[in-house]
Design an enzyme around this catalytic site. Sequence first.
Site, PDB file in Angstrom:
ATOM      1  CD  GLU A 101      -0.348   6.742   5.880  1.00 36.46           C
ATOM      2  OE1 GLU A 101       0.815   6.659   6.327  1.00 36.46           O
ATOM      3  OE2 GLU A 101      -0.928   5.777   5.344  1.00 36.46           O
TER       4      GLU A 101
ATOM      5  CB  CYS B  94      -3.018   0.982  -2.598  1.00 38.88           C
ATOM      6  SG  CYS B  94      -3.057   2.738  -3.041  1.00 38.88           S
TER       7      CYS B  94
ATOM      8  CG  ASP C 194      -1.843   1.224   1.243  1.00 36.84           C
ATOM      9  OD1 ASP C 194      -2.415   1.553   0.182  1.00 36.84           O
ATOM     10  OD2 ASP C 194      -1.991   1.865   2.301  1.00 36.84           O
ATOM     11  CB  SER C 195       0.185   4.747  -0.889  1.00 37.87           C
ATOM     12  OG  SER C 195      -1.024   4.900  -0.164  1.00 37.87           O
TER      13      SER C 195
ATOM     14  CG  HIS D 255      -5.284   5.059   4.287  1.00 42.54           C
ATOM     15  ND1 HIS D 255      -4.850   4.777   3.013  1.00 42.54           N
ATOM     16  CD2 HIS D 255      -4.185   5.414   4.983  1.00 42.54           C
ATOM     17  CE1 HIS D 255      -3.540   4.967   2.954  1.00 42.54           C
ATOM     18  NE2 HIS D 255      -3.115   5.356   4.139  1.00 42.54           N
TER      19      HIS D 255
ATOM     20  CB  CYS E 152      -9.642   5.001   0.662  1.00 39.51           C
ATOM     21  SG  CYS E 152      -7.913   5.241   1.161  1.00 39.51           S
TER      22      CYS E 152
END
Length: 271
Positions: free
Chosen positions: A158, A80, A17-18, A192, A190
């Site tokens: 994040e 992602c 993932d990013s 996240h 997403c």
Amino acid sequence: MQEQRQRRARAPIGVFDSGAGGLTILAALQQELPDENYIYLGDTAHCPYGARSEEEIIDLTVRANHFLLRQRVKLIVVACNTASQAALSVLRATYNIPFVGVVPAVKPAARMTKRGRIGVAATNRAVKATYLQHLIEDFAADIQVYSVGCPELVTLVERGELKGEVVDKTLQRALAPLLEKDIDVLVLGCTHFPALRPAIQRAVGENVQVIDSGAAIARRTREILHTEGLTHPEQPERGNTQIWCSGEAQDFSRVASAVLGYPIIARQATL
């Protein structure tokens, strides 16, 4: 030949993932496939991908996945949404191992809605992507689908901020445009966002079902492993997991521990 296949079956699964979002997919994989070993890579030095051009996303994704391939993984889950949409076809054309991408859960949401109105929360880039529009046309053409970009939610995850007053207020602002449409299903588009799921559910209320694609991705991974004869043999203890990041390892250790709910010591990868 049989010995080689057995060695491949014992190889780890790569998860990319990013940043920290793919850890929600990792958790779903660990639940579905507890005997497997995993190597997770978060490209935190270049997160978020949603603000980058398609060319940048493809280049970063290929570089990150090359790192996982050097670890001799047997399959890679591109956990992602943005990278899946931009780079999955390039990865499959470049490397000779199975890749599993992430797809927003529009199809099951369309089946679940009773009011005929669903919302999709994603990154700004994913909301504008033709891929999402095609999903809507294919699986939700007869219902109302409203989408909104929520990059601020990526920022929260994040940072490892998963609860509290700041989180609640941010969610209320970000999701207000969807709630105003009287939706009854919210798609977390997403990876996240499921890290914020309890707070999201509070923000939207009990009359809105919140869904993501984590469990479906885990089931799809199981199917591919079985078809390819790559399923890890059963073992008495859970498989091993390595966590890597391209940015600062100490910060990512803290964030990963918050998302996964147990202590993590991340290592820094050179991509």
